[in-house]
Design a protein around this motif. Structure first.
Motif, PDB file in Angstrom:
ATOM      1  N   ARG A 139       2.627  -1.066  21.575  1.00 51.72           N
ATOM      2  CA  ARG A 139       3.723  -1.633  22.378  1.00 51.72           C
ATOM      3  C   ARG A 139       3.639  -3.159  22.395  1.00 51.72           C
ATOM      4  NH1 ARG A 139       2.099   3.056  24.691  1.00 51.72           N
ATOM      5  NH2 ARG A 139       3.702   4.624  25.148  1.00 51.72           N
ATOM      6  N   GLY A 140       2.446  -3.696  22.455  1.00 52.21           N
ATOM      7  CA  GLY A 140       2.294  -5.138  22.383  1.00 52.21           C
ATOM      8  C   GLY A 140       2.718  -5.683  21.039  1.00 52.21           C
ATOM      9  N   ALA A 141       2.471  -4.892  19.971  1.00 50.15           N
ATOM     10  CA  ALA A 141       2.843  -5.319  18.627  1.00 50.15           C
ATOM     11  C   ALA A 141       4.352  -5.368  18.427  1.00 50.15           C
ATOM     12  CB  ALA A 141       2.208  -4.399  17.583  1.00 50.15           C
ATOM     13  N   ALA A 142       5.119  -4.796  19.355  1.00 48.89           N
ATOM     14  CA  ALA A 142       6.584  -4.909  19.276  1.00 48.89           C
ATOM     15  C   ALA A 142       7.033  -6.343  19.517  1.00 48.89           C
ATOM     16  CB  ALA A 142       7.241  -3.968  20.286  1.00 48.89           C
ATOM     17  N   LEU A 223       9.732   1.509  20.605  1.00 51.14           N
ATOM     18  CA  LEU A 223      10.073   1.337  22.018  1.00 51.14           C
ATOM     19  C   LEU A 223      11.350   2.093  22.367  1.00 51.14           C
ATOM     20  CD1 LEU A 223       9.357  -2.463  22.691  1.00 51.14           C
ATOM     21  CD2 LEU A 223       7.961  -0.484  23.333  1.00 51.14           C
ATOM     22  N   ALA A 224      12.316   2.091  21.466  1.00 54.11           N
ATOM     23  CA  ALA A 224      13.559   2.834  21.708  1.00 54.11           C
ATOM     24  C   ALA A 224      13.269   4.326  21.823  1.00 54.11           C
ATOM     25  CB  ALA A 224      14.559   2.555  20.590  1.00 54.11           C
ATOM     26  N   ARG A 225      12.393   4.849  20.967  1.00 50.62           N
ATOM     27  CA  ARG A 225      12.027   6.270  21.062  1.00 50.62           C
ATOM     28  C   ARG A 225      11.239   6.534  22.340  1.00 50.62           C
ATOM     29  NH1 ARG A 225      11.307   5.265  15.455  1.00 50.62           N
ATOM     30  NH2 ARG A 225       9.059   4.886  15.742  1.00 50.62           N
ATOM     31  N   ASP A 226      10.421   5.561  22.746  1.00 50.46           N
ATOM     32  CA  ASP A 226       9.673   5.664  23.994  1.00 50.46           C
ATOM     33  C   ASP A 226      10.623   5.795  25.182  1.00 50.46           C
ATOM     34  OD1 ASP A 226       7.010   5.890  24.695  1.00 50.46           O
ATOM     35  OD2 ASP A 226       6.828   3.811  25.336  1.00 50.46           O
ATOM     36  N   ARG A 227      11.684   5.001  25.183  1.00 53.00           N
ATOM     37  CA  ARG A 227      12.663   5.071  26.277  1.00 53.00           C
ATOM     38  C   ARG A 227      13.334   6.444  26.313  1.00 53.00           C
ATOM     39  NH1 ARG A 227      13.583  -0.434  24.892  1.00 53.00           N
ATOM     40  NH2 ARG A 227      15.274   0.113  23.463  1.00 53.00           N
ATOM     41  N   ARG A 231      13.272   9.026  29.436  1.00 53.65           N
ATOM     42  CA  ARG A 231      14.496   9.559  30.046  1.00 53.65           C
ATOM     43  C   ARG A 231      14.410  11.080  30.182  1.00 53.65           C
ATOM     44  NH1 ARG A 231      17.120   5.414  26.962  1.00 53.65           N
ATOM     45  NH2 ARG A 231      17.583   6.863  25.256  1.00 53.65           N
ATOM     46  N   ARG A 232      13.821  11.743  29.171  1.00 54.56           N
ATOM     47  CA  ARG A 232      13.657  13.197  29.266  1.00 54.56           C
ATOM     48  C   ARG A 232      12.655  13.541  30.364  1.00 54.56           C
ATOM     49  NH1 ARG A 232      13.580  12.759  23.530  1.00 54.56           N
ATOM     50  NH2 ARG A 232      11.302  12.983  23.536  1.00 54.56           N
ATOM     51  N   GLN A 233      11.563  12.775  30.444  1.00 56.79           N
ATOM     52  CA  GLN A 233      10.570  13.020  31.476  1.00 56.79           C
ATOM     53  C   GLN A 233      11.148  12.868  32.884  1.00 56.79           C
ATOM     54  OE1 GLN A 233       6.486  12.815  31.229  1.00 56.79           O
ATOM     55  NE2 GLN A 233       7.285  14.337  29.802  1.00 56.79           N
ATOM     56  N   LEU A 234      12.062  11.928  33.044  1.00 58.93           N
ATOM     57  CA  LEU A 234      12.571  11.581  34.376  1.00 58.93           C
ATOM     58  C   LEU A 234      13.961  12.158  34.653  1.00 58.93           C
ATOM     59  CD1 LEU A 234      11.346   7.881  34.638  1.00 58.93           C
ATOM     60  CD2 LEU A 234      10.360   9.906  35.708  1.00 58.93           C
ATOM     61  N   ARG A 235      14.399  13.105  33.865  1.00 57.88           N
ATOM     62  CA  ARG A 235      15.725  13.681  34.142  1.00 57.88           C
ATOM     63  C   ARG A 235      15.717  14.279  35.551  1.00 57.88           C
ATOM     64  NH1 ARG A 235      12.996  17.216  30.925  1.00 57.88           N
ATOM     65  NH2 ARG A 235      12.983  19.432  31.554  1.00 57.88           N
ATOM     66  N   ASP A 236      16.847  14.125  36.223  1.00 63.06           N
ATOM     67  CA  ASP A 236      17.038  14.627  37.593  1.00 63.06           C
ATOM     68  C   ASP A 236      16.141  13.926  38.617  1.00 63.06           C
ATOM     69  OD1 ASP A 236      18.816  16.581  36.537  1.00 63.06           O
ATOM     70  OD2 ASP A 236      17.116  17.891  36.078  1.00 63.06           O
ATOM     71  N   TYR A 237      15.713  12.698  38.323  1.00 54.49           N
ATOM     72  CA  TYR A 237      14.900  11.972  39.308  1.00 54.49           C
ATOM     73  C   TYR A 237      15.776  11.509  40.468  1.00 54.49           C
ATOM     74  CZ  TYR A 237      16.702   7.348  37.987  1.00 54.49           C
ATOM     75  OH  TYR A 237      17.511   6.253  37.780  1.00 54.49           O
ATOM     76  N   ALA A 380      16.120  -0.790  33.504  1.00 53.26           N
ATOM     77  CA  ALA A 380      15.707  -1.548  32.326  1.00 53.26           C
ATOM     78  C   ALA A 380      14.678  -0.775  31.521  1.00 53.26           C
ATOM     79  CB  ALA A 380      15.158  -2.908  32.743  1.00 53.26           C
ATOM     80  N   LEU A 381      13.766  -0.088  32.205  1.00 49.26           N
ATOM     81  CA  LEU A 381      12.760   0.718  31.524  1.00 49.26           C
ATOM     82  C   LEU A 381      13.407   1.848  30.723  1.00 49.26           C
ATOM     83  CD1 LEU A 381       9.696   1.555  31.187  1.00 49.26           C
ATOM     84  CD2 LEU A 381      10.078   3.043  33.173  1.00 49.26           C
ATOM     85  N   LEU A 382      14.390   2.509  31.314  1.00 44.09           N
ATOM     86  CA  LEU A 382      14.980   3.692  30.693  1.00 44.09           C
ATOM     87  C   LEU A 382      16.055   3.371  29.668  1.00 44.09           C
ATOM     88  CD1 LEU A 382      15.287   6.039  33.811  1.00 44.09           C
ATOM     89  CD2 LEU A 382      13.475   5.976  32.085  1.00 44.09           C
TER      90      LEU A 382
END
Length: 393
Positions: A139-142, A223-227, A231-237, A380-382
């Protein structure tokens, strides 16, 4: 004149209907060239120069920066850093945070949600190589992002940092101002600083520079794939107005690590390996302080992330004083507990404990406006940008 290719590039990053913004301006070749390109842009509302006061010549340099900007029709706002005493170590890092603090304060006072900088492709290559040397991980290498909300926290709380020429070389950017005499910061020749040594090395190794930029592009895609994964992890938050987040599942360590500083109102991220090691205890319906002021609790059906009440009490061993404290609210915007941006005609914000969470109460408030910075950072994270950005790229 700035090349048509650079102008076309800027038009896509900063279209004429872009939000109002301030320009970070040193008077050096990079920021002077960007000012030349943006001098007639309707979104540009302020040109900000920071005088760090660390050299006897700094006041004269600020005056020269103003004179150069006046050739493009702009008055410069000079912001001066007054450190209690000059830093003895980590000078560049401390000066950078002070610079962003001053410009962030200005932007918040004048309701400018965006700050534009002249970071370019050569800066990007330097950043990637330095992060690799530090072992920052993929992530830092991005490297730097062309648009990032609150890139330095909390100094830029509420502000989106925009780097519209990040993919343009220093040479191409400066081509338009060769006839002028931009300010040359003497620290840019001081090889005691790691960035300057890195800059000299990359200048002698264009092949490594190209590799760093290619690596950055690949990791940005990561990073885009990470987001998408988060988003899948946090669905319905669900996020409360006081910054309490809950989600109907136990999420993984990388997502928890990304969320911890957001919920805790701090910079981050915390140690992913430490969080991963504690996920077993968390899954056994326990409570866990996951770092950066964030508390996680799992009841078997729902994960709740809250602001650790230690923020109100401090650590018993005295290593961490209280950070969520009673504070007066005035017309000048303030960042409270790293989680909320407040302004108003008067009043007091009072922290209050809500079980295992720190909430707040407004006392004697008049026309108080509260912006939930937890929500902005989460968006911004998502999604890669603040939802208030109308021209995100």
């Amino acid at each position: 004149m700035l090349s048509e290719a650079v102008r076309a590039h800027l038009a896509t990053r900063l279209p004429d209907d872009a939000p109002h913004f301030a320009l970070a301006y040193s008077g050096g070749g990079d920021s002077l060239s960007l000012l030349a390109a943006l001098k007639d842009h309707p979104g540009l509302k302020a040109v900000l120069h920071v005088d760090h006061g660390l050299r006897d010549s700094s006041e004269r340099e600020a005056a020269m920066a103003g004179l150069l900007a006046s050739q493009y029709g702009w008055d410069v706002t000079v912001l001066t850093w007054h450190p209690y005493e000059p830093p003895k170590t980590g000078l560049q890092a401390k000066a950078r945070r002070a610079r962003y603090q001053l410009m962030g304060d200005y932007c918040r006072r004048h309701r400018l949600d965006h700050l534009v900088t002249a970071h370019h492709a050569d800066d990007q290559a330097e950043t990637v190589l330095m992060r690799l040397d530090r072992g920052s991980g993929w992530r830092g290498a991005a490297g730097m992002q062309s648009r990032r909300y609150g890139a330095v926290w909390p100094e830029l709380a509420g502000i989106t940092l925009v780097r519209p020429v990040l993919s343009i070389s220093r040479e191409a950017l400066r081509a338009s101002t060769q006839a002028l005499s931009p300010i040359e910061d003497p620290s840019n020749r001081d090889i005691r600083f790691n960035r300057i040594r890195t800059r000299h090395y990359l200048a002698s190794r264009p092949d490594v520079r190209a590799d760093m930029l290619a690596l950055s592009a690949d990791m940005q895609a990561g990073l885009a794939r990470d987001r998408e994964h988060m988003r899948r992890q946090l669905r319905d938050y669900h996020l409360s107005h006081e910054g309490l987040l809950s989600v109907p599942r136990l999420i993984d360590a990388p997502t928890l690590a990304a969320l911890a500083p957001i919920i805790g109102g701090q910079a981050g991220p915390p140690d992913r390996s430490r969080i991963a090691a504690h996920l077993t205890s968390l899954s056994a319906q326990s409570r866990l302080a996951i770092g950066h002021g964030c508390l996680a609790q799992w009841d078997g059906q729902r994960l709740t992330l809250s602001r650790d009440p230690v923020a109100m009490t401090g650590r018993q061993d005295g290593r961490q004083p209280p950070t969520a404290i009673r504070q007066e609210i005035g017309s000048a915007p303030i960042v409270w507990d790293g989680r909320f941006l407040l302004r108003g005609g008067g009043g007091i914000i009072q922290p209050e404990r809500r079980g295992h969470h720190v909430g707040y109460r407004i006392l004697y408030g008049r026309d108080v406006r509260i912006d939930n910075l937890v929500d902005r950072r989460l968006q911004a994270l998502l999604h890669g940008s603040n939802p208030k950005d109308v021209s995100a790229t």
